[in-house]
Scaffold this motif. Structure first.
Motif, PDB file in Angstrom:
ATOM      1  N   ALA A 165       0.810  -1.218   0.000  1.00 33.39           N
ATOM      2  CA  ALA A 165       0.000   0.000   0.000  1.00 33.39           C
ATOM      3  C   ALA A 165       0.841   1.266   0.000  1.00 33.39           C
ATOM      4  O   ALA A 165       0.512   2.247  -0.680  1.00 33.39           O
ATOM      5  CB  ALA A 165      -0.945  -0.012   1.203  1.00 33.39           C
ATOM      6  N   ARG A 166       1.942   1.264   0.732  1.00 31.47           N
ATOM      7  CA  ARG A 166       2.752   2.490   0.821  1.00 31.47           C
ATOM      8  C   ARG A 166       3.452   2.800  -0.496  1.00 31.47           C
ATOM      9  O   ARG A 166       3.528   3.967  -0.904  1.00 31.47           O
ATOM     10  CB  ARG A 166       3.750   2.353   1.971  1.00 31.47           C
ATOM     11  CG  ARG A 166       3.100   2.379   3.345  1.00 31.47           C
ATOM     12  CD  ARG A 166       4.025   1.882   4.434  1.00 31.47           C
ATOM     13  NE  ARG A 166       4.337   0.461   4.255  1.00 31.47           N
ATOM     14  CZ  ARG A 166       5.064  -0.252   5.123  1.00 31.47           C
ATOM     15  NH1 ARG A 166       5.523   0.315   6.217  1.00 31.47           N
ATOM     16  NH2 ARG A 166       5.315  -1.530   4.888  1.00 31.47           N
ATOM     17  N   LEU A 167       3.919   1.770  -1.185  1.00 27.01           N
ATOM     18  CA  LEU A 167       4.542   2.005  -2.485  1.00 27.01           C
ATOM     19  C   LEU A 167       3.505   2.456  -3.515  1.00 27.01           C
ATOM     20  O   LEU A 167       3.786   3.307  -4.360  1.00 27.01           O
ATOM     21  CB  LEU A 167       5.262   0.751  -2.969  1.00 27.01           C
ATOM     22  CG  LEU A 167       6.507   0.333  -2.196  1.00 27.01           C
ATOM     23  CD1 LEU A 167       7.240  -0.771  -2.940  1.00 27.01           C
ATOM     24  CD2 LEU A 167       7.427   1.507  -1.940  1.00 27.01           C
ATOM     25  N   ASN A 168       2.337   1.884  -3.459  1.00 24.41           N
ATOM     26  CA  ASN A 168       1.277   2.314  -4.375  1.00 24.41           C
ATOM     27  C   ASN A 168       0.866   3.759  -4.109  1.00 24.41           C
ATOM     28  O   ASN A 168       0.520   4.498  -5.036  1.00 24.41           O
ATOM     29  CB  ASN A 168       0.066   1.392  -4.250  1.00 24.41           C
ATOM     30  CG  ASN A 168       0.198   0.155  -5.111  1.00 24.41           C
ATOM     31  OD1 ASN A 168       0.788   0.201  -6.186  1.00 24.41           O
ATOM     32  ND2 ASN A 168      -0.326  -0.959  -4.649  1.00 24.41           N
ATOM     33  N   ARG A 169       0.917   4.147  -2.857  1.00 23.40           N
ATOM     34  CA  ARG A 169       0.604   5.542  -2.519  1.00 23.40           C
ATOM     35  C   ARG A 169       1.627   6.484  -3.137  1.00 23.40           C
ATOM     36  O   ARG A 169       1.283   7.526  -3.707  1.00 23.40           O
ATOM     37  CB  ARG A 169       0.579   5.703  -0.991  1.00 23.40           C
ATOM     38  CG  ARG A 169       0.320   7.121  -0.506  1.00 23.40           C
ATOM     39  CD  ARG A 169       0.335   7.167   1.015  1.00 23.40           C
ATOM     40  NE  ARG A 169       0.408   8.531   1.503  1.00 23.40           N
ATOM     41  CZ  ARG A 169       0.600   8.857   2.783  1.00 23.40           C
ATOM     42  NH1 ARG A 169       0.714   7.888   3.687  1.00 23.40           N
ATOM     43  NH2 ARG A 169       0.674  10.115   3.139  1.00 23.40           N
ATOM     44  N   ILE A 170       2.905   6.108  -3.046  1.00 20.53           N
ATOM     45  CA  ILE A 170       3.963   6.932  -3.646  1.00 20.53           C
ATOM     46  C   ILE A 170       3.825   6.958  -5.166  1.00 20.53           C
ATOM     47  O   ILE A 170       3.924   8.023  -5.795  1.00 20.53           O
ATOM     48  CB  ILE A 170       5.356   6.403  -3.245  1.00 20.53           C
ATOM     49  CG1 ILE A 170       5.568   6.559  -1.738  1.00 20.53           C
ATOM     50  CG2 ILE A 170       6.457   7.143  -4.015  1.00 20.53           C
ATOM     51  CD1 ILE A 170       6.845   5.910  -1.227  1.00 20.53           C
ATOM     52  N   SER A 172       1.157   6.499  -7.028  1.00 21.31           N
ATOM     53  CA  SER A 172      -0.022   7.288  -7.426  1.00 21.31           C
ATOM     54  C   SER A 172       0.257   8.778  -7.318  1.00 21.31           C
ATOM     55  O   SER A 172      -0.153   9.562  -8.179  1.00 21.31           O
ATOM     56  CB  SER A 172      -1.223   6.912  -6.546  1.00 21.31           C
ATOM     57  OG  SER A 172      -1.597   5.572  -6.753  1.00 21.31           O
ATOM     58  N   ALA A 173       0.978   9.183  -6.268  1.00 20.34           N
ATOM     59  CA  ALA A 173       1.308  10.592  -6.103  1.00 20.34           C
ATOM     60  C   ALA A 173       2.243  11.073  -7.206  1.00 20.34           C
ATOM     61  O   ALA A 173       2.094  12.186  -7.726  1.00 20.34           O
ATOM     62  CB  ALA A 173       1.948  10.815  -4.734  1.00 20.34           C
ATOM     63  N   LEU A 174       3.204  10.227  -7.592  1.00 18.37           N
ATOM     64  CA  LEU A 174       4.149  10.607  -8.649  1.00 18.37           C
ATOM     65  C   LEU A 174       3.483  10.635 -10.019  1.00 18.37           C
ATOM     66  O   LEU A 174       3.833  11.459 -10.866  1.00 18.37           O
ATOM     67  CB  LEU A 174       5.340   9.647  -8.659  1.00 18.37           C
ATOM     68  CG  LEU A 174       6.332   9.821  -7.502  1.00 18.37           C
ATOM     69  CD1 LEU A 174       7.358   8.699  -7.499  1.00 18.37           C
ATOM     70  CD2 LEU A 174       7.035  11.178  -7.598  1.00 18.37           C
ATOM     71  N   VAL A 175       2.531   9.734 -10.247  1.00 17.63           N
ATOM     72  CA  VAL A 175       1.782   9.766 -11.499  1.00 17.63           C
ATOM     73  C   VAL A 175       0.965  11.052 -11.581  1.00 17.63           C
ATOM     74  O   VAL A 175       0.874  11.691 -12.630  1.00 17.63           O
ATOM     75  CB  VAL A 175       0.866   8.537 -11.612  1.00 17.63           C
ATOM     76  CG1 VAL A 175      -0.119   8.706 -12.771  1.00 17.63           C
ATOM     77  CG2 VAL A 175       1.693   7.277 -11.813  1.00 17.63           C
ATOM     78  N   LYS A 176       0.367  11.443 -10.467  1.00 17.65           N
ATOM     79  CA  LYS A 176      -0.451  12.658 -10.416  1.00 17.65           C
ATOM     80  C   LYS A 176       0.400  13.902 -10.581  1.00 17.65           C
ATOM     81  O   LYS A 176       0.004  14.872 -11.246  1.00 17.65           O
ATOM     82  CB  LYS A 176      -1.220  12.709  -9.097  1.00 17.65           C
ATOM     83  CG  LYS A 176      -2.193  13.883  -8.994  1.00 17.65           C
ATOM     84  CD  LYS A 176      -2.976  13.814  -7.695  1.00 17.65           C
ATOM     85  CE  LYS A 176      -3.980  14.958  -7.600  1.00 17.65           C
ATOM     86  NZ  LYS A 176      -4.758  14.882  -6.328  1.00 17.65           N
ATOM     87  N   ASP A 177       1.601  13.907  -9.986  1.00 20.70           N
ATOM     88  CA  ASP A 177       2.490  15.063 -10.074  1.00 20.70           C
ATOM     89  C   ASP A 177       3.920  14.589 -10.323  1.00 20.70           C
ATOM     90  O   ASP A 177       4.737  14.503  -9.401  1.00 20.70           O
ATOM     91  CB  ASP A 177       2.429  15.891  -8.785  1.00 20.70           C
ATOM     92  CG  ASP A 177       3.323  17.133  -8.843  1.00 20.70           C
ATOM     93  OD1 ASP A 177       3.768  17.491  -9.963  1.00 20.70           O
ATOM     94  OD2 ASP A 177       3.586  17.735  -7.781  1.00 20.70           O
ATOM     95  N   PRO A 178       4.258  14.269 -11.570  1.00 20.68           N
ATOM     96  CA  PRO A 178       5.608  13.757 -11.885  1.00 20.68           C
ATOM     97  C   PRO A 178       6.710  14.791 -11.694  1.00 20.68           C
ATOM     98  O   PRO A 178       7.891  14.435 -11.719  1.00 20.68           O
ATOM     99  CB  PRO A 178       5.490  13.327 -13.350  1.00 20.68           C
ATOM    100  CG  PRO A 178       4.367  14.138 -13.898  1.00 20.68           C
ATOM    101  CD  PRO A 178       3.400  14.316 -12.762  1.00 20.68           C
ATOM    102  N   SER A 179       6.353  16.057 -11.490  1.00 19.70           N
ATOM    103  CA  SER A 179       7.366  17.088 -11.273  1.00 19.70           C
ATOM    104  C   SER A 179       7.830  17.135  -9.824  1.00 19.70           C
ATOM    105  O   SER A 179       8.755  17.885  -9.490  1.00 19.70           O
ATOM    106  CB  SER A 179       6.811  18.463 -11.675  1.00 19.70           C
ATOM    107  OG  SER A 179       5.759  18.864 -10.799  1.00 19.70           O
ATOM    108  N   ASP A 180       7.214  16.341  -8.950  1.00 21.65           N
ATOM    109  CA  ASP A 180       7.586  16.314  -7.539  1.00 21.65           C
ATOM    110  C   ASP A 180       9.012  15.775  -7.397  1.00 21.65           C
ATOM    111  O   ASP A 180       9.281  14.614  -7.712  1.00 21.65           O
ATOM    112  CB  ASP A 180       6.608  15.426  -6.757  1.00 21.65           C
ATOM    113  CG  ASP A 180       6.782  15.549  -5.250  1.00 21.65           C
ATOM    114  OD1 ASP A 180       7.912  15.790  -4.793  1.00 21.65           O
ATOM    115  OD2 ASP A 180       5.783  15.391  -4.528  1.00 21.65           O
ATOM    116  N   ARG A 181       9.939  16.589  -6.920  1.00 24.83           N
ATOM    117  CA  ARG A 181      11.350  16.212  -6.807  1.00 24.83           C
ATOM    118  C   ARG A 181      11.724  15.873  -5.365  1.00 24.83           C
ATOM    119  O   ARG A 181      12.899  15.934  -4.992  1.00 24.83           O
ATOM    120  CB  ARG A 181      12.242  17.342  -7.320  1.00 24.83           C
ATOM    121  CG  ARG A 181      11.885  17.860  -8.701  1.00 24.83           C
ATOM    122  CD  ARG A 181      12.006  16.789  -9.758  1.00 24.83           C
ATOM    123  NE  ARG A 181      13.393  16.406  -9.986  1.00 24.83           N
ATOM    124  CZ  ARG A 181      13.768  15.440 -10.824  1.00 24.83           C
ATOM    125  NH1 ARG A 181      12.854  14.737 -11.475  1.00 24.83           N
ATOM    126  NH2 ARG A 181      15.037  15.159 -10.991  1.00 24.83           N
TER     127      ARG A 181
END
Length: 270
Positions: A165-170, A172-181
């Motif tokens: 679940a924790r990896l899927n959360r990460i 999903s967040a990166l797919v939503k905002d791939p610019s997150d560095r």
């Protein structure tokens, strides 16, 4: 006796409902879908038949329980029968879906990206655009297509996912905002674990380091956007790179060539 093939110009979700692959008794059944000006998504679903997703224009990604798969130009993503999956297509994409009866061809039992030869691509297009053809012609086309498809090489371009679940959360967040560095330490804090624990978890679950795992997602998004017509400058900015040269350097290290040359080897076709 006549064999019928189908063509559709509906929206992505509606077309997949309209052209129910289970209604066809053919060994292989192809559908063409022209996506509207807006990005379209077909929510998670499954078929008894295997499915090959191919794009002649624009980009499309497929998500299955084990990963996110990119459909580069001149390639197709194979989804075995019974596997839940969703598809997201860029605006104005032209897609081809090939549905194959179980055991009709020697195809992988896992999701993968296949590099398609010009002959295989043209056979899929022909099958999707013909309304009615003689059954002998249809059978010959199907036999040739399935024989060729089973010989297509695999392209390794996907993001491994797991049930964790924790990896899927990460992811999903990166797919939503791939610019997150954000750094790995910052991601670890967000999912309430130590940096070392997150590093071990990603390696254990995906076989990749955290940095390589995130980079793989960036490559998928980059190729999808470039195939849809975005410029290298636009993609670089969307992925949060400080400069175009930094993005190109990452791309070259990962795939051995520049973005322009990578797409050039998959010469566009319509």
């Amino acid at each position: 006796m006549m064999t019928k093939f189908h063509q559709s110009q509906l929206s992505l979700s509606d077309a997949l409902v309209e052209e129910d692959p289970e209604q066809s008794s053919l060994r292989a059944h192809a559908v063409r879908i022209d996506v509207s000006q807006n990005e379209r998504e077909a929510p998670e679903h499954r078929h008894r038949k295997g499915q090959l997703v191919m794009a002649s224009r624009g980009g499309v990604t497929c998500r299955v329980p084990t990963g996110i798969w990119m459909v580069p130009p001149q390639c197709g993503v194979w989804v075995p029968g019974g596997m839940p999956h969703s598809n997201v297509a860029t605006a104005n994409a032209r897609l081809f879906f090939l549905f194959v009866e179980p055991d009709a061809a020697d195809l992988p039992d896992r999701c993968c990206t296949l590099s398609l030869s010009p002959l295989v691509r043209e056979l899929i297009i022909e099958m999707a655009t013909q309304s009615e053809v003689a059954s002998a012609y249809g059978e010959t086309m199907t036999t040739l297509l399935l024989s060729g498809l089973s010989r297509m090489p695999v392209e390794d371009l996907h993001l491994p996912l797991t049930a964790e679940a924790r990896l899927n959360r990460i992811a999903s967040a990166l797919v939503k905002d791939p610019s997150d560095r954000s750094t790995m330490a910052q991601w670890a804090q967000r999912v309430a674990m130590s940096e070392n624990t997150l590093a071990r978890l990603v390696q254990q679950e995906t076989g990749l380091t955290f940095g390589r795992w995130r980079q793989q997602l960036q490559l998928i998004i980059a190729i999808r956007s470039l195939a849809a017509g975005a410029t290298v400058q636009q993609v670089s900015g969307d992925l949060g790179y400080e400069s175009v040269s930094a993005f190109i350097t990452m791309f070259k290290k990962a795939l051995g060539t520049s973005p322009a040359r990578y797409l050039r080897k998959f010469e566009r076709w319509t």
